[in-house]
Design a protein around this motif. Structure first.
Motif, PDB file in Angstrom:
ATOM      1  N   ASN A 133      16.576   8.696  36.703  1.00  0.00           N
ATOM      2  CA  ASN A 133      15.914   8.591  38.012  1.00  0.00           C
ATOM      3  C   ASN A 133      15.023   9.791  38.315  1.00  0.00           C
ATOM      4  N   THR A 185      11.680   8.525  37.411  1.00  0.00           N
ATOM      5  CA  THR A 185      11.158   7.362  38.142  1.00  0.00           C
ATOM      6  C   THR A 185      11.013   7.601  39.640  1.00  0.00           C
ATOM      7  N   PHE A 186      11.763   8.568  40.176  1.00  0.00           N
ATOM      8  CA  PHE A 186      11.811   8.734  41.628  1.00  0.00           C
ATOM      9  C   PHE A 186      10.448   9.060  42.232  1.00  0.00           C
TER      10      PHE A 186
END
Length: 743
Positions: A524, A527-528
């Motif tokens: 993440n 991707t965050f």
């Protein structure tokens, strides 16, 4: 007892005696009312003499003096020379008369009296300054070579409202603060004096006596455009003679569509990029030629300079500024700096500048307590001091201070042809409680933590910069979630062009520092950033702050053996280049020097000759060329329609894939964050047809294992991951590939 060449002090009237006392004590706020030539009703020291004018000159080092052959007498016990003349004698004198004098060593001197010239600062200048809207203030305050009534000299002006007396001191008067006292212009707090006979490159400062304490001290000119080489702190009168050759560039800049154009920035500290054979600084001209050749070869579009405004401490990297209008003399003169910028422009390289309006150092010779009061800073330390940095905070609510800073920004853009500013430490400006504990800060008028004065200042700064300098880019280093930093002020934003994406930088570097076995659990972090990527106009930085003492160089942050470290750096640089957002990389990271950056020495260029490091350098060169030449990678950097995830869920294999779009181009980007090659890895594709592998960070040219896809692929009519078609790839280890849709 007075001699025949003297006038007894007791013979003078009380008004004249009072003026002499105040002048001798260095407390006279208007020496023009007393020195020079003034009409009188009768001679004060000779009641039998018919006269209509009094000549006075204050000459602390003189033995005898005269004005155009008219002898002056010393007032006994003082440094005042005086003579009374008739109307006829006055008519024979020029408007601006000369005083000649002989000193104790027999040397003779002559100078036009400074005290016969009118005010040069007009009411409009002072009115605009008091309102905080004199945008070319640097042309009015400071020191400027001028010719007035045919007489050449230097006009000085400085703002010091808490001063009882301000004088110009320098080599030309033995640094004697009683020789050239200035006069204050009404209630403006601006002091001025034109001194005939001075020239460019004369050294000077201002000597100030505070009205309340009586304390006397010397200060550098806040508006000085040239200063001495540290550790000396004198100001230099400067007169530019530079002839710019970048007219074509300036015309293009006015229409620069930066939102949709490639911006790849090479961040540079001029003092440590390269040095001479003996470790000495290179000058601006040498740096221009070496740096431009390298930057062009590497494919960067812009250079961003760490602050080049004058600063006394090398270890501050320029972020503790003492000469806001003066390019540092470490590398040459202001005109040589102009040559540096001009040469960049002639070679189609833009120049951005780090600019520091958030704070300034406490050096006694500079801005701090400038006139004995908290002039540029807040009086209350809870508003006026940075505890972490040991510096003062500007008082943005004071019109004259805001004007100082905005006129400084415009000076670099207009006079030095800088293409944009990166505004340092914006977060510290926005929050009153920045890095402060409870009780260490004062809330705003509404009880909140927002610095309302700083917000107004930043908005006004951006409005004026963008209005007066079209095409200019203003970037904010802002590390919080403050909304709309890069949105127009009429929308409620701060008005910056772009904002550094510190969240992307921190998450990405933290992820890359992890061994590949742990990366699936932190997927993440990659991707965050897409959750907020289009809330601002972002720059993706890998800046100097990440490779300094105790933080480790870029390559030393990476896990694995030497080959894996190098592969990780190539992957990181590709991840930056292929993601939405403009790019910034600090010098030395492009060839992954092992050492942390040290401002006291040159980069370790020898390591760039090592095959793996040379490969990293060549991979970034290829990435820059890819980024600049393919619109899919830059045209829609700030538009969510320019990006689409293909697969952001394959955390188990630590693989990401996405597509970038422009009006007429598609680029598919795939990343493998593990050292394991992946055969027959299927990804979805946004359009059916052929794709060319236009970049592979695992190429043997870059020091990789040369696993790839033979240059091209053709899609299969097999939907995959919500895409209409797909293809099977060979994914190289710790590598990125880019596939260009051919149709």
């Amino acid at each position: 007892m007075a001699t025949s060449d003297e006038v007894p002090f007791s013979a003078l009237g009380s008004v004249l005696q009072g003026n002499i006392h105040v002048l001798a004590e260095g407390r006279h706020h208007d020496p023009f009312s007393f020195l020079g030539c003034h009409p009188i009703d009768e001679c004060e020291h000779d009641k039998h003499k018919k006269c209509g004018w009094r000549l006075t000159a204050w000459l602390p080092t003189a033995q005898k003096a005269a004005v155009h052959g008219i002898g002056l007498k010393r007032v006994s016990g003082t440094d005042l020379f005086i003579c009374c003349i008739t109307d006829k004698q006055k008519l024979a004198l020029p408007e601006h008369f000369s005083v000649s004098w002989t000193e104790a060593d027999g040397s003779q001197h002559e100078m036009v009296s400074p005290y016969s010239f009118a005010h040069h600062l007009g009411e409009l200048d002072l009115h605009l300054f008091s309102e905080g809207r004199h945008w070319e203030l640097y042309k009015v305050l400071g020191a400027h070579v001028k010719t007035i009534d045919g007489i050449k000299g230097v006009q000085f002006a400085v703002w010091a409202p808490a001063a009882e007396r301000v004088s110009v001191v320098g080599d030309f008067n033995g640094w004697n603060g009683l020789r050239h006292p200035m006069r204050v212009n009404g209630c403006s707090g601006v002091w001025e004096l034109f001194i005939p006979g001075l020239h460019a490159n004369d050294l000077y400062k201002f000597e100030i006596r505070n009205r309340l304490s009586g304390h006397v001290f010397t200060k550098t000119d806040p508006y000085a455009q040239a200063m001495e080489m540290r550790p000396a702190t004198g100001c230099k009168v400067y007169e530019s003679s530079y002839q710019w050759q970048d007219k074509f560039w300036q015309q293009q800049l006015a229409d620069f569509d930066w939102q949709h154009k490639p911006i790849s920035i090479y961040e540079v500290h001029l003092g440590s990029w390269q040095r001479g054979d003996n470790g000495e600084f290179l000058n601006y001209k040498e740096l221009a030629h070496r740096l431009v050749e390298y930057v062009k070869w590497m494919g960067f579009t812009h250079i961003e300079l760490l602050p080049v405004s004058e600063h006394p401490l090398d270890a501050s990297w320029g972020y503790q500024t003492t000469g806001y209008f003066a390019p540092t003399s470490r590398f040459g003169t202001p005109d040589e700096f102009r040559y540096f910028v001009d040469y960049c422009h002639q070679n189609h390289i833009g120049v951005f500048l780090d600019w520091v309006p958030a704070h300034f150092p406490k050096d006694e010779f500079a801005l701090g307590r400038f006139d004995g009061s908290a002039l540029y800073e807040h009086e209350d330390h809870r508003r006026g001091e940075h505890q972490d940095w040991g510096t003062y905070i500007f008082n943005y609510g004071r019109n004259e201070v805001s004007n100082f800073l905005i006129s400084n920004a415009l000076f670099w853009l207009k006079e030095m042809h800088i293409d944009g500013l990166r505004v340092d430490a914006v977060a510290s400006m926005l929050y009153l409680d920045y890095s402060r504990n409870e009780g260490e800060w004062l809330p705003n008028e509404h009880g909140g933590r927002e610095n309302l004065e700083a917000i107004d200042f930043l908005r006004l700064l951006n409005e004026e910069v963008h209005a007066q300098c079209p095409g200019t880019v203003v970037m904010a280093e802002e590390s919080t979630s403050w909304p709309m930093v890069s949105r127009p002020t009429w929308m409620g934003g701060l008005g910056f062009s772009m904002k550094w994406n510190m969240g992307w930088m921190n998450d990405t570097l933290d992820y890359f520092a992890k061994d590949s076995i742990y990366r699936p659990y932190h997927h993440n972090q990659l991707t965050f950033s897409q959750m907020y990527a289009y809330s601002e106009n972002f720059v993706l930085p890998l800046s100097h702050d990440e490779v300094v003492h105790l933080k480790g160089s870029l390559i030393n942050k990476m896990p694995g053996d030497h080959w894996q470290k190098a592969a990780n750096v190539r992957l990181l640089l590709a991840y930056q280049a292929l993601n939405p957002g403009k790019k910034l990389l600090f010098m030395g990271s492009e060839f992954a020097q092992w050492e942390e950056w040290n401002e006291a020495q040159s980069l370790n260029w020898a390591v760039s000759e090592h095959p793996l490091h040379r490969g990293i350098q060549l991979s970034l060169k290829a990435l820059n060329e890819l980024y600049v030449n393919h619109s899919a990678l830059h045209q829609r950097d700030f538009d969510h329609e320019g990006f689409n995830w293909i697969d952001c869920h394959d955390f188990q294999q630590s693989i990401l894939s996405f597509a970038r779009f422009s009006d007429n181009q598609i680029m598919v980007c795939v990343f493998n964050f593990t050292p394991v090659p992946r055969e027959n890895y299927r990804i979805g594709l946004p359009s059916s047809g052929s794709y060319q592998e236009v970049f592979n960070s695992d190429s043997e040219w870059f020091g990789g294992s040369n696993i790839g896809n033979g240059g091209g692929l053709v899609s299969e009519d097999k939907p995959w991951m919500n895409q209409p078609c797909s293809v099977e790839l060979k994914l190289p280890p710790l590598a990125a590939i880019a596939l260009l849709f051919q149709g």
